[in-house]
Structure formats: structure tokens, C-alpha cells
Design a protein around this motif. Structure first.
Motif, PDB file in Angstrom:
ATOM      1  N   VAL A   1      -5.881   4.395   1.250  1.00 30.97           N
ATOM      2  CA  VAL A   1      -5.239   3.649   0.156  1.00 30.97           C
ATOM      3  C   VAL A   1      -5.032   2.189   0.568  1.00 30.97           C
ATOM      4  CG1 VAL A   1      -3.141   3.444  -1.239  1.00 30.97           C
ATOM      5  CG2 VAL A   1      -4.123   5.704  -0.775  1.00 30.97           C
TER       6      VAL A   1
ATOM      7  N   ALA B   1       0.831  -1.208   0.000  1.00 33.86           N
ATOM      8  CA  ALA B   1       0.000   0.000   0.000  1.00 33.86           C
ATOM      9  C   ALA B   1       0.863   1.255   0.000  1.00 33.86           C
ATOM     10  CB  ALA B   1      -0.927  -0.007   1.212  1.00 33.86           C
ATOM     11  N   ALA B   2       2.021   1.196   0.667  1.00 37.80           N
ATOM     12  CA  ALA B   2       2.919   2.349   0.714  1.00 37.80           C
ATOM     13  C   ALA B   2       3.462   2.680  -0.678  1.00 37.80           C
ATOM     14  CB  ALA B   2       4.070   2.075   1.677  1.00 37.80           C
TER      15      ALA B   2
ATOM     16  N   ASP C   1      -5.175   9.871   1.848  1.00 38.21           N
ATOM     17  CA  ASP C   1      -4.600   9.389   3.104  1.00 38.21           C
ATOM     18  C   ASP C   1      -4.137   7.943   2.960  1.00 38.21           C
ATOM     19  OD1 ASP C   1      -5.134  11.807   4.385  1.00 38.21           O
ATOM     20  OD2 ASP C   1      -7.169  11.169   4.930  1.00 38.21           O
ATOM     21  N   TYR C   2      -3.039   7.626   3.643  1.00 41.23           N
ATOM     22  CA  TYR C   2      -2.496   6.263   3.562  1.00 41.23           C
ATOM     23  C   TYR C   2      -3.476   5.190   4.045  1.00 41.23           C
ATOM     24  CZ  TYR C   2       0.223   2.133   4.683  1.00 41.23           C
ATOM     25  OH  TYR C   2       0.647   0.827   4.778  1.00 41.23           O
TER      26      TYR C   2
ATOM     27  N   PHE D   1       0.583   4.385  -2.414  1.00 40.61           N
ATOM     28  CA  PHE D   1       0.394   5.695  -1.776  1.00 40.61           C
ATOM     29  C   PHE D   1       1.420   6.708  -2.289  1.00 40.61           C
ATOM     30  CE2 PHE D   1       1.586   8.531   1.805  1.00 40.61           C
ATOM     31  CZ  PHE D   1       0.399   9.249   1.903  1.00 40.61           C
ATOM     32  N   THR D   2       2.654   6.259  -2.495  1.00 37.89           N
ATOM     33  CA  THR D   2       3.715   7.130  -2.999  1.00 37.89           C
ATOM     34  C   THR D   2       3.408   7.640  -4.405  1.00 37.89           C
ATOM     35  OG1 THR D   2       5.345   5.901  -1.691  1.00 37.89           O
ATOM     36  CG2 THR D   2       6.194   7.261  -3.492  1.00 37.89           C
TER      37      THR D   2
ATOM     38  N   SER E   1      -1.151  13.238  -3.647  1.00 40.89           N
ATOM     39  CA  SER E   1      -0.736  13.419  -2.255  1.00 40.89           C
ATOM     40  C   SER E   1      -1.900  13.690  -1.303  1.00 40.89           C
ATOM     41  CB  SER E   1       0.281  14.559  -2.155  1.00 40.89           C
ATOM     42  OG  SER E   1      -0.270  15.765  -2.673  1.00 40.89           O
TER      43      SER E   1
END
Length: 328
Positions: free
Chosen positions: A248, A232-233, A244-245, A236-237, A241
Motif C-alpha cells: 500500500v 499510507a497507514a 500488505d502495508y 492501509f487501515t 485487510s
């Protein structure tokens, strides 16, 4: 027992061994042929021009961060098999195990679980001298690590109410929270079984399954949850922007179930459809699709290209890497 009485025993194994050697080369050729066919099918499904154009629009710093997190995720997944080494109590080193885990994961993501998770592990571990029963145990433990880790992280995210389902979906937001609670209970049940169950062994189709210790089970859940979090990170990257993480992460976890249900290799189209459906009110469709295309290139395609080379190296060095000690 006389020498004449002992003579017939070796002959009883000869037909079995000759039968295996007769089929070994044709089956190996069939395995490589299947890989070539699957690679060709995968390449035809991908719009390469669109992928390269999308990557060109991202900042180099963003792509480096996403690639670094991807490497971390693959190393974490490969550690699933390191737990398996302890589980089967066989003399395997991390240099033998990590390449197998990384290669299997890349093939699993792109060419289905049967190719990467099962066939590739059986091929590589058997080349390293691991018995079929122990390969099955490593495979089973890896699957358990992945999906019990999923239950922990998905149960936490879903039950928290961070992901809101769009109106009109068959699964409401309240029902999703109920699913989350159920997943947490199942995870707790697994830990309780590892701690308190008196029966520790089962036999399924001739394969002995041993319930791990509580310490090993906790490590399984932690590594499995960490890997889903890293996936997920990466997304998210690459997405806008303003997202929110936790949101995602929740959408990724929902898309994973959709991918399992559809049985489409690499989840082509499924991941994008779920993300667009759930996040189109948060960001534009174009930015979502662009981020997901970049995610596919970095998390799926690039590792596959690298692991193809790794696979050829492991195949070439398999004899020198074979285990020298018997399992205890």
C-alpha cells in the motif's frame, strides 16, 4: 549631520509605503475571493452522497483509528515548520507555528500547493509579523523536508522490489527498482552536502538559501519519511485487510508522482486510478474504491472543514500573536 540634512530620508520611504497600503486591501479581498471560488470548484467535483454512504459501511473503530493516524500525520507535517523556526532563527513559538502548518497542509492537499503551501503560508506568517524572506526560507525548507523524506521512503520501498508493476506498463518492475536506488543516492548526496559542503549560502532571486546542518537534514528526512508512512497507514487501515502495508505504501508513493505530473487539485481520480490499476489483482475494485473514498473523506475533507475554522481564528487573533522580537 544637521537636522535639515536628516529630514528628507523618511520621505523616500513614504511613496513605497503608501503604494503598498493602497494595494493591500484589494489584494486581501482577491485572496479571499479566490479561496471561495476554489472551495466551490472542489465541492462540485465531489460526490457527497457516495462519500457518506461509503463511510456508513465502515466500522466506527476503523474510522476512529484512521482519524487518529490522520491527526498524527498533520502534526508531523506541521513540525516541518518547527524546523523552519530553527532555520530562520526567529522568535516564534509552537503555538504560532503549528496552526499555520496544519492549515497550510489541509489547503495544500485540497486546493493545490500554490494555495496551501505558498499563498496560505505567506498570508498567515506575514500576519504574524514574519518577513517575506524568512517566509520563503520556511517554505523552501518545508518543501525540501517533504520531498527528501519522499526520496528516502520511496527509494527504500522501490529498490526492495516490494511493488511489482503490471505487465504492459511503460515502467517495468526492474526500472522501478533502479529509480529507487537513484532516489537513495540523491538522499545520501543531500546529507553529504550538508556535512561536507564548504559553501553554505546561495542567493536565488534575492532570497538567501542556507544549507542546513547534518543534524537538521537528518531530522528533515526522518520527519518527511514518517509523514508519508502515516499517510499510507491511513489508507492501509481503510483498505481490505489482506493487503500488505509495504505494498500500500509503495502504491501511494507511485500515485504521488502521478498526482504531481497531472497537477489536479487533491489528485482527484489519479489516486484511485493508480491504486485500482496496481492492486486490482489483490482485491476487488469496489473494496479499493470504497477504501479510497473513505480516505479522501478522513484525510482530505474533514481536516479542510476543521482548518477553515482554525484559519478564521488565526486571522482574528493574528495581531495578538505577532512576534515581538526581531530575528537574530
Amino acid at each position: 549631520m544637521s537636522h535639515s540634512d536628516a529630514q528628507p530620508a523618511p520621505h523616500s520611504d513614504t511613496p513605497r509605503k503608501s503604494h503598498w497600503h493602497r494595494w493591500k486591501k484589494p489584494l486581501t479581498m482577491l485572496f479571499f475571493l479566490a479561496l471561495i471560488v476554489l472551495f466551490t470548484m472542489l465541492a462540485q467535483r465531489i460526490e457527497w452522497g457516495e462519500v457518506f454512504d461509503t463511510l456508513a459501511d465502515f466500522k466506527v473503530r476503523t474510522l476512529i483509528i484512521a482519524s487518529g493516524v490522520t491527526l498524527m500525520s498533520f502534526l508531523v507535517y506541521a513540525c516541518f515548520d518547527l524546523i523552519g523556526r530553527t532555520y530562520i532563527r526567529q522568535d516564534l513559538t509552537w503555538r504560532q507555528i503549528l496552526p499555520v502548518g496544519i492549515i497550510s497542509y489541509a489547503f495544500n492537499l485540497n486546493l493545490s500547493a500554490w494555495v496551501g503551501g505558498v499563498a496560505m503560508r505567506y498570508r498567515l506568517y506575514s500576519r504574524l509579523g514574519v518577513s517575506k524572506s524568512n517566509i520563503a526560507k520556511i517554505l523552501g525548507l518545508s518543501l525540501a523536508t517533504n520531498w527528501f523524506g519522499y526520496m528516502v521512503i520511496a527509494g527504500t520501498v522501490f529498490s526492495s522490489g516490494l511493488v511489482r508493476m503490471p505487465p504492459g506498463w511503460k515502467l517495468s518492475s526492474g526500472a522501478l527498482q533502479g529509480v529507487g536506488v537513484l532516489l537513495l543516492l540523491l538522499s545520501a548526496g543531500y546529507l553529504a552536502a550538508c556535512q561536507f559542503s564548504r559553501r553554505r549560502e546561495w542567493s536565488i532571486r534575492g532570497v538567501e538559501i542556507n544549507l542546513p546542518s547534518l543534524h537538521m537534514a537528518v531530522l528533515q528526512l526522518a520527519l518527511g519519511a514518517l509523514n508519508w508512512s502515516l499517510m499510507a497507514a491511513v489508507i492501509f487501515t481503510l483498505l481490505p485487510s489482506k493487503l500488505d502495508y509495504p505494498l500500500v505504501l509503495g502504491v501511494l508513493l507511485i500515485s504521488a508522482i502521478a498526482g504531481v505530473i497531472t497537477h489536479i487539485p487533491a489528485g482527484l481520480g489519479v489516486l484511485e486510478a493508480v491504486f485500482v490499476a496496481l492492486l486490482q489483482h489483490e482485491a476487488s475494485r469496489g473494496s479499493l474504491v470504497a477504501g479510497l473514498l473513505a480516505y479522501r473523506a478522513i484525510y482530505f475533507l474533514l481536516p479542510l472543514l476543521i482548518t477553515v475554522v482554525m484559519y478564521l481564528v488565526v486571522e482574528a487573533k493574528a495581531k495578538s500573536l505577532r512576534i515581538s522580537k526581531k530575528p537574530s
